[in-house]
Design an enzyme around this catalytic site. Structure first.
Site, PDB file in Angstrom:
ATOM      1  N   TYR A 142      70.249  45.898  38.562  1.00  0.00           N
ATOM      2  CA  TYR A 142      69.592  46.372  39.777  1.00  0.00           C
ATOM      3  C   TYR A 142      69.889  45.509  41.000  1.00  0.00           C
ATOM      4  CZ  TYR A 142      66.958  49.628  36.911  1.00  0.00           C
ATOM      5  OH  TYR A 142      66.605  50.646  36.070  1.00  0.00           O
ATOM      6  N   LYS A 193      71.019  44.448  23.679  1.00  0.00           N
ATOM      7  CA  LYS A 193      72.115  45.216  23.072  1.00  0.00           C
ATOM      8  C   LYS A 193      73.252  44.225  22.826  1.00  0.00           C
ATOM      9  CE  LYS A 193      73.760  49.157  21.735  1.00  0.00           C
ATOM     10  NZ  LYS A 193      73.359  49.667  20.423  1.00  0.00           N
ATOM     11  N   ASP A 226      68.149  50.348  21.226  1.00  0.00           N
ATOM     12  CA  ASP A 226      68.167  51.711  20.669  1.00  0.00           C
ATOM     13  C   ASP A 226      67.219  51.810  19.467  1.00  0.00           C
ATOM     14  OD1 ASP A 226      69.971  49.881  19.596  1.00  0.00           O
ATOM     15  OD2 ASP A 226      71.419  51.380  18.950  1.00  0.00           O
ATOM     16  N   ASP A 250      63.014  49.459  32.309  1.00  0.00           N
ATOM     17  CA  ASP A 250      62.750  50.665  33.093  1.00  0.00           C
ATOM     18  C   ASP A 250      62.650  51.872  32.163  1.00  0.00           C
ATOM     19  OD1 ASP A 250      62.507  52.423  35.167  1.00  0.00           O
ATOM     20  OD2 ASP A 250      64.455  52.036  36.068  1.00  0.00           O
ATOM     21  N   ASP A 254      59.028  53.965  30.519  1.00  0.00           N
ATOM     22  CA  ASP A 254      58.743  55.389  30.753  1.00  0.00           C
ATOM     23  C   ASP A 254      58.499  56.082  29.414  1.00  0.00           C
ATOM     24  OD1 ASP A 254      58.775  55.449  33.518  1.00  0.00           O
ATOM     25  OD2 ASP A 254      59.972  57.291  33.581  1.00  0.00           O
TER      26      ASP A 254
END
Ligand code: ATP
Length: 355
Positions: A142, A193, A226, A250, A254
């Site tokens: 970001y 990851k 994941d 992020d 959600d």
């Protein structure tokens, strides 16, 4: 910043769309809390958002930034985003101006399902979902480092760099462990990851192991992001505190919001421990329902709770969480969580319950 313990200056930025509606509930709640318990809150309103941008082109004037930085203890922000300004540059100026400008490196998002009625997973109940996610908030993908090359041609290249610093990674991991220790939570998961993003996430792995060694009473676990998403749906009860980078945080939060009854129930704090904090409901400006008295203000009530903890009154947060639980159970809520009331009526009920 205010020196007196019960006297605080709170910056209020309503922003756009339903941000205005939910912040007006938040302001009424702060005023009632002050009246009922003797806090002295000075609410400083800032005219920032799409209306201001369309009026005079201002996004986040330096003068406002300085006032917030130097004189306020906390910021309450509604939401930013307006279909009249598709570029959203003004929103980025305000949001990133606060997050990056104040170096608010922890985005803290509780994912707690407060009622069985809101639990969407078959065979699970509210008690199966109670975790807090620490999302790194000032680095990662970001930071807007990158560029485009040969734009508009068949050879076009687009690059967004993923920035991970030792300092940035370590401090958010440490904040997650500090939180776990302070709140009696026994387990911290780190999601990365590192099997694919070998350079950046090897740093996350190493920092996590090193920081975890300083907290021997807390179980340190790792899941690839994941797998974490898979397990959030399969069995959210295994998670207590989760720490992850900006992008994964992020997305994961959600997903988490869906486990707690939707965006109208999701609260967040952006903090740099020991400094001014920014408090905002997770949802956006929701133009589809803006101005219709349909927005769920309970995320804002929970967000004010987080603000109260930050200001030094964690008991207020605990009471507000219970109040929101009761609002949902007694149907004193908006349609998105199964109620029939409007934003204002829910707000009035919440305020009326503060003894
Ligand atoms: P952003 O890009 O700013 O995150 P968005 O439009 O992608 O915004 P939101 O505005 O957060 O997403 O919300 C998506 C939808 O969820 C809204 O259009 C609205 O229907 C619903 N929603 C969001 N917040 C609330 C709320 N507080 N109460 C009721 N419904 C909500």
């Amino acid at each position: 910043m205010s020196q007196q313990s019960n006297s605080k200056r709170i910056a209020v930025i309503e922003g756009d769309g339903i941000g205005k509606e939910v912040v007006s509930v938040g302001v009424a709640l702060l005023e009632r809390l002050a009246e009922a318990r003797g806090y002295q809150f000075e609410l400083v309103h800032f005219d920032l958002g799409a209306d201001r941008f369309l009026r005079d082109g201002a996004t986040f004037p330096e003068e406002d930034q300085q006032t917030i930085r130097e004189t306020c203890d906390a910021v309450l922000l509604g939401a930013l985003g307006d279909p009249r300004v598709p570029s959203l540059d003004y929103a980025r100026d305000i949001l990133f101006g606060l997050r990056f400008g104040l170096d608010l490196y922890c985005n803290i998002r509780p994912i707690q399902c407060l009622s069985d009625r809101l639990m969407p997973l078959k065979g699970k109940s509210a008690k199966d979902c109670d975790m807090v996610v620490f999302r790194e908030n000032t680095e990662g993908i970001y930071v807007n480092v990158g560029g485009q090359f040969k734009k508009g041609t068949p050879d076009e290249v687009a690059i967004n760099e993923d920035i991970n610093t030792r300092k940035g990674v370590e401090r958010v991991i440490r904040a997650a462990f500090d939180f776990a220790k302070a709140h009696g939570r026994g387990r911290v998961h780190m999601a990365d990851k590192s099997n694919a993003m070998k350079h950046a996430h090897e740093l996350w792995q190493r920092c996590f192991r090193e920081v975890a060694a300083d907290y021997p009473g807390i179980e340190a676990k790792h899941q690839y992001v994941d797998a974490l998403c898979f397990n959030l749906i399969r069995d959210p009860s295994q998670f207590d505190v989760v720490v992850t980078n900006n992008l994964f945080g992020d997305i994961v939060t959600d997903l988490g919001a869906a486990l707690q009854g939707g965006l109208g129930m999701a609260a967040s704090a952006n903090v740099h421990p020991g400094r001014i904090g920014l408090f905002e409901p997770v949802h956006g400006s929701a133009p589809d329902i803006a101005g219709e008295d349909k927005a769920n203000p309970l995320a804002t009530v929970l967000t004010i709770g987080m603000m109260m903890t930050h200001l030094g009154w964690p008991d207020e947060e605990a009471r507000l969480v219970e109040l929101v639980r009761r609002a949902v159970d007694e149907g004193k809520c908006t349609a998105d969580v199964g109620g029939e009331l409007g934003t204002r009526a829910v707000g009035e009920w919440v305020v009326s319950q503060i003894a």
